[in-house]
Write an enzyme that holds these catalytic residues in place. Structure first.
Site, short mmCIF file in Angstrom:
data_model
loop_
_atom_site.label_atom_id
_atom_site.label_comp_id
_atom_site.label_asym_id
_atom_site.label_seq_id
_atom_site.Cartn_x
_atom_site.Cartn_y
_atom_site.Cartn_z
N TYR A 88 5.78 -15.46 -14.09
CA TYR A 88 4.78 -14.45 -13.72
C TYR A 88 3.37 -14.93 -14.06
O TYR A 88 2.44 -14.79 -13.25
CB TYR A 88 5.08 -13.14 -14.45
CG TYR A 88 4.09 -12.03 -14.16
CD1 TYR A 88 3.97 -11.50 -12.88
CD2 TYR A 88 3.26 -11.52 -15.17
CE1 TYR A 88 3.06 -10.48 -12.61
CE2 TYR A 88 2.36 -10.51 -14.91
CZ TYR A 88 2.26 -10.00 -13.63
OH TYR A 88 1.36 -8.99 -13.36
N ALA B 26 0.80 -1.22 0.00
CA ALA B 26 0.00 0.00 0.00
C ALA B 26 0.83 1.28 0.00
O ALA B 26 0.28 2.37 0.13
CB ALA B 26 -0.93 0.01 1.22
N ASN B 27 2.14 1.16 -0.14
CA ASN B 27 2.98 2.36 -0.11
C ASN B 27 3.14 3.02 -1.47
O ASN B 27 3.64 4.15 -1.55
CB ASN B 27 4.37 2.01 0.44
CG ASN B 27 5.06 0.95 -0.40
OD1 ASN B 27 4.54 -0.14 -0.58
ND2 ASN B 27 6.24 1.28 -0.93
N GLY C 180 1.79 2.93 -6.02
CA GLY C 180 1.04 2.34 -7.11
C GLY C 180 -0.42 2.11 -6.81
O GLY C 180 -1.09 2.90 -6.14
N GLY D 18 -1.80 -0.13 -4.86
CA GLY D 18 -2.06 -0.32 -3.44
C GLY D 18 -2.27 0.99 -2.70
O GLY D 18 -3.16 1.09 -1.85
#
Length: 420
Positions: free
Chosen positions: A278, A94-95, A97, A99
């Site tokens: 990925y 959440a820091n 982008g 999030g």
């Protein structure tokens, strides 16, 4: 004889405990491991006695004692204690982008948002960004932002465990049964060079799927408490990607899971392809989200229902946020361009508008926010969305029930065998 390959899973992988050799999976029900490990979910989190009714049968780990460092005097905790109607949301990565934008949107809707990040300084910067933003300064229904002392490293299952213990300790201040109402599994990596997690698992699978799997398992009791407190299902939203189409089935043999962490190699296998890795992890996200929805719906393992008796306690959905210009592209763009974007944030927005199909982080966050707050729980459970109110079309192998259950069993065994 040669094992029958599943429709959605290619058979053949190492037994994580090292006692069965090459394990072949002819059906969705994984063969019992000779180590005697249970096939039931193992949240591993030690919880107070009042939590017992929310747990499925599991094997706890009484030997490992982890530090708790919650500070109950912080302003967000005081806000959470004072307003017992405030819902709790946990957002990974959440820091920055997507999030960060999901956390911002939830804060504006009155949630107590827990910023679950691998870097505490980055989480504190995000906290200031969200709470000091002019766009939210005059809001009528602002929530609170909570940053724990622990950091969440999804490439380390012990870190996930420690983080969950501090979260329980922190949310227990002033409440007998602290709830969580929403979990957004957002953090991840994309197309990175070959690497392994702390438990020696290929890092795309380890970070994007297994770390979130362990986090979700640990928080399920709190999510069920949240459901009982509100009379509404709690939600788990997992961000996946259309990149799941890069693979044709979940190939567990390509996850490069060594028999144990001790004999793992840091050298990439010759067949390693970062896009296949990925794609495998993003397919795993959807299979996991769907299997969680199925298990909560039918009550696998004696799962407690919400207070209504018939309603599902936890709903689970996945989504594709679109192709967004975020830190996720750090292994794709040239270093000089990444540095330019860091020094001039406005350049990132300009580039996003110039490239067709590329979204800004706040645009990519909209589908996750819709699933988290506005969508009907009954309509989204076990489904995949590409935009608000727009369900995505999944390939058959992404909806295969045998693949879902096999992935779940493999994930449980990996966590159980590597967290001591």
């Amino acid at each position: 004889g040669r094992p029958r390959a599943l429709a959605g899973v290619r058979a053949g992988f190492d037994c994580p405990c090292g006692m069965m050799g090459a394990l072949r999976v002819p059906s969705a029900r994984a063969a019992p491991c000779s180590s005697g490990l249970s096939a039931r979910p193992s949240p591993l989190l030690r919880l107070p006695g009042s939590y017992a009714r929310y747990l499925v049968p599991h094997r706890l780990n009484p030997k490992r004692k982890l530090p708790l460092a919650a500070k109950s005097t912080s302003a967000p905790i005081q806000s959470y204690i004072a307003d017992k109607t405030q819902k709790v949301a946990v957002v990974t990565g959440a820091n920055c982008g997507i999030g960060l934008e999901v956390a911002r949107g939830l804060y504006r809707k009155g949630f107590c948002v827990v910023l679950a990040c691998r870097n505490r300084e980055g989480a504190l910067e995000a906290q200031a960004d969200i709470t000091n933003s002019p766009a939210t300064a005059d809001g009528d229904c602002l929530g609170s932002i909570l940053v724990l002392n622990s950091t969440l490293h999804l490439d380390d299952l012990y870190s996930v465990h420690t983080y969950c213990e501090e979260l329980v300790s922190t949310l227990s201040v002033g409440r007998e049964d602290p709830p969580v109402h929403l979990l957004v599994n957002n953090a991840g990596i994309m197309a990175s060079p070959f690497g392994r997690t702390k438990q020696a698992i290929e890092q795309h699978f380890g970070v994007n799927h297994l770390g979130h799997f362990h986090l979700t398992q640990n928080l399920l009791p709190l999510l069920r408490i949240g459901s009982e407190a509100t009379g509404m299902p709690s939600r788990v939203v997992t961000l996946s990607s259309e990149a799941l189409r890069l693979v044709r089935a979940l190939d567990v043999s390509s996850l490069y899971i060594p028999t144990s962490a001790a004999n793992s190699s840091t050298q990439p296998p010759k067949a390693y392809n970062r896009w296949v890795a990925y794609g495998n992890s993003k397919l795993s996200n959807v299979l996991f989200a769907n299997e969680l929805a199925r298990r909560e719906r039918i009550g696998v393992g004696g799962i407690s229902r919400s207070s209504g008796g018939n309603a599902v306690a936890v709903v689970s959905a996945s989504c594709h946020p679109g192709i967004c210009n975020t830190d996720l592209t750090r292994y794709l763009l040239p270093p000089w361009l990444l540095e330019q974007q860091r020094q001039a944030p406005g350049l990132s927005r300009v580039l996003t508008r110039l490239l067709p199909g590329l979204r800004l982080p706040e645009e990519g966050a909209q589908v996750a926010l819709w699933l988290a707050t506005e969508a009907s729980p009954e309509l989204i459970n076990g489904r995949f969305f590409t935009d608000p109110e727009t369900e995505g079309e999944l390939p058959p192998y992404a909806k295969d029930l045998e693949a879902q259950e096999t992935l779940w069993n493999v994930s449980e065994e990996l966590v159980r065998s590597r967290v001591h």
